[in-house]
Scaffold this active site. Sequence first.
Site, PDB file in Angstrom:
ATOM      1  N   PHE A  62       0.815  -1.228   0.000  1.00  0.00           N
ATOM      2  CA  PHE A  62       0.000   0.000   0.000  1.00  0.00           C
ATOM      3  C   PHE A  62       0.837   1.261   0.000  1.00  0.00           C
ATOM      4  O   PHE A  62       0.307   2.351   0.093  1.00  0.00           O
ATOM      5  CB  PHE A  62      -0.925   0.029   1.228  1.00  0.00           C
ATOM      6  CG  PHE A  62      -1.780  -1.194   1.376  1.00  0.00           C
ATOM      7  CD1 PHE A  62      -2.288  -1.866   0.268  1.00  0.00           C
ATOM      8  CD2 PHE A  62      -2.086  -1.687   2.638  1.00  0.00           C
ATOM      9  CE1 PHE A  62      -3.076  -3.000   0.421  1.00  0.00           C
ATOM     10  CE2 PHE A  62      -2.862  -2.809   2.789  1.00  0.00           C
ATOM     11  CZ  PHE A  62      -3.369  -3.483   1.678  1.00  0.00           C
ATOM     12  N   TRP A  65       8.072   4.139  -0.937  1.00  0.00           N
ATOM     13  CA  TRP A  65       9.120   4.884  -0.232  1.00  0.00           C
ATOM     14  C   TRP A  65      10.475   4.473  -0.750  1.00  0.00           C
ATOM     15  O   TRP A  65      10.653   3.406  -1.328  1.00  0.00           O
ATOM     16  CB  TRP A  65       8.998   4.789   1.298  1.00  0.00           C
ATOM     17  CG  TRP A  65       8.910   3.423   1.931  1.00  0.00           C
ATOM     18  CD1 TRP A  65       8.767   2.219   1.321  1.00  0.00           C
ATOM     19  CD2 TRP A  65       8.947   3.143   3.327  1.00  0.00           C
ATOM     20  NE1 TRP A  65       8.716   1.211   2.236  1.00  0.00           N
ATOM     21  CE2 TRP A  65       8.827   1.748   3.495  1.00  0.00           C
ATOM     22  CE3 TRP A  65       9.063   3.936   4.476  1.00  0.00           C
ATOM     23  CZ2 TRP A  65       8.826   1.123   4.736  1.00  0.00           C
ATOM     24  CZ3 TRP A  65       9.057   3.309   5.720  1.00  0.00           C
ATOM     25  CH2 TRP A  65       8.937   1.926   5.845  1.00  0.00           C
ATOM     26  N   ASN A  66      11.441   5.403  -0.552  1.00  0.00           N
ATOM     27  CA  ASN A  66      12.791   5.227  -1.069  1.00  0.00           C
ATOM     28  C   ASN A  66      13.783   5.400   0.065  1.00  0.00           C
ATOM     29  O   ASN A  66      13.454   5.977   1.103  1.00  0.00           O
ATOM     30  CB  ASN A  66      13.104   6.277  -2.135  1.00  0.00           C
ATOM     31  CG  ASN A  66      12.101   6.284  -3.266  1.00  0.00           C
ATOM     32  OD1 ASN A  66      11.695   5.243  -3.759  1.00  0.00           O
ATOM     33  ND2 ASN A  66      11.667   7.462  -3.667  1.00  0.00           N
ATOM     34  N   HIS A  73      27.162  17.142   1.038  1.00  0.00           N
ATOM     35  CA  HIS A  73      27.415  18.308   0.178  1.00  0.00           C
ATOM     36  C   HIS A  73      27.006  17.992  -1.252  1.00  0.00           C
ATOM     37  O   HIS A  73      27.825  17.955  -2.167  1.00  0.00           O
ATOM     38  CB  HIS A  73      28.879  18.733   0.304  1.00  0.00           C
ATOM     39  CG  HIS A  73      29.220  19.152   1.693  1.00  0.00           C
ATOM     40  ND1 HIS A  73      29.312  20.465   2.090  1.00  0.00           N
ATOM     41  CD2 HIS A  73      29.419  18.414   2.817  1.00  0.00           C
ATOM     42  CE1 HIS A  73      29.572  20.520   3.384  1.00  0.00           C
ATOM     43  NE2 HIS A  73      29.645  19.292   3.844  1.00  0.00           N
ATOM     44  N   HIS A  77      22.807  22.952  -1.285  1.00  0.00           N
ATOM     45  CA  HIS A  77      23.160  22.487   0.065  1.00  0.00           C
ATOM     46  C   HIS A  77      23.776  23.562   0.932  1.00  0.00           C
ATOM     47  O   HIS A  77      24.118  24.649   0.460  1.00  0.00           O
ATOM     48  CB  HIS A  77      24.059  21.248  -0.011  1.00  0.00           C
ATOM     49  CG  HIS A  77      25.489  21.543  -0.371  1.00  0.00           C
ATOM     50  ND1 HIS A  77      25.932  21.567  -1.669  1.00  0.00           N
ATOM     51  CD2 HIS A  77      26.584  21.790   0.393  1.00  0.00           C
ATOM     52  CE1 HIS A  77      27.227  21.826  -1.680  1.00  0.00           C
ATOM     53  NE2 HIS A  77      27.659  21.976  -0.439  1.00  0.00           N
ATOM     54  N   HIS A  83      32.419  22.013   8.602  1.00  0.00           N
ATOM     55  CA  HIS A  83      32.858  21.495   7.302  1.00  0.00           C
ATOM     56  C   HIS A  83      34.332  21.806   7.048  1.00  0.00           C
ATOM     57  O   HIS A  83      35.023  21.043   6.381  1.00  0.00           O
ATOM     58  CB  HIS A  83      31.993  22.099   6.200  1.00  0.00           C
ATOM     59  CG  HIS A  83      32.370  21.699   4.810  1.00  0.00           C
ATOM     60  ND1 HIS A  83      32.665  20.414   4.445  1.00  0.00           N
ATOM     61  CD2 HIS A  83      32.491  22.443   3.677  1.00  0.00           C
ATOM     62  CE1 HIS A  83      32.950  20.363   3.153  1.00  0.00           C
ATOM     63  NE2 HIS A  83      32.868  21.588   2.668  1.00  0.00           N
ATOM     64  N   HIS A 212      35.186  29.149   2.088  1.00  0.00           N
ATOM     65  CA  HIS A 212      35.166  28.083   3.090  1.00  0.00           C
ATOM     66  C   HIS A 212      36.034  28.451   4.299  1.00  0.00           C
ATOM     67  O   HIS A 212      35.589  28.392   5.446  1.00  0.00           O
ATOM     68  CB  HIS A 212      35.683  26.774   2.480  1.00  0.00           C
ATOM     69  CG  HIS A 212      34.727  26.113   1.531  1.00  0.00           C
ATOM     70  ND1 HIS A 212      34.630  26.451   0.203  1.00  0.00           N
ATOM     71  CD2 HIS A 212      33.838  25.113   1.719  1.00  0.00           C
ATOM     72  CE1 HIS A 212      33.715  25.705  -0.379  1.00  0.00           C
ATOM     73  NE2 HIS A 212      33.215  24.880   0.509  1.00  0.00           N
TER      74      HIS A 212
END
Length: 263
Positions: A62, A65-66, A73, A77, A83, A212
């Site tokens: 029924f 979904w995955n 990243h 994003h 990071h 960065h």
Amino acid sequence: MTSANVLGQLAGLLASGGIEVVDCSGVLGPETPLLKLPPDFAKDTPPIRIHRISEYDQDGPFWAWNWLELGEHSGTHFDAPHHWITGKDYPDGYTDTLDVQRLVAPVNVLDFSAECAADPDFLLTVDHVTAWEAEHGAINAGEWVVLRSDWDKFTNDEAAFLNANETGPHTPGPTPELIQYLIAKGIVGWGSQCIGTDAGQAGGMNPPYPAHNLLHANNRFGLASLANLSKLPPKGAILVAAPLKIKNGTGSPIRALALVPKA
Ligand code: 23J
Ligand code: MN
């Protein structure tokens, strides 16, 4: 006017379309352009895969979904301070610890799309931004600043999006001095429509990858692969850029949404 009144008016304008919600994310899937690091770095972010669990079949009669296989990243994003090595020690520098109050903020949209089309190595400088401010108004503390390059026109063609040759990638971005200027202004973060927050040739700058290096050294955020900035005014929109609350996460795909006043 009380904050409750303002939110009530906002609700009415959202319902009537007087304020438009603009989708500033690209599609996240196997075709999404991904960063390719120079060969002296060992690991790239892996290909994005969307695996089916079930789709109304023997594995789930029924429901559909995955499950997802992707780097933090990937696609449109968010870069959290942790990071980068310069931002590694901020307790609130992870996707699950950052201050969400800073994620919803006015956005300055700096349209240099013509310059970027003419020169893919276009670098946005302090002089460009002070001239922009003279025309559109000052960039203030607590705001997002994004470079409109219209690079999302290449999103369906990774080679064009990355624009790399034997001398590396050629995409626009900020100078180190500009990032310092914006940090000193107190911005919450800097965003780009290219694969990362830095220019393609930023590995050769001082410091390398200044967006960065410097943003995250100062506990500020980065946004990459933003879409549809051509639908935003230079000033007056509010950007919502919220990463998933990944445990100890360094970044996350986002659904970037801009609240834009209707003309
Ligand atoms: C890892 C290493 C270098 C870079 C990046 C990631 C990004 O641009 C990113 O997505 O944060 S330059
Ligand atoms: Mn990133």
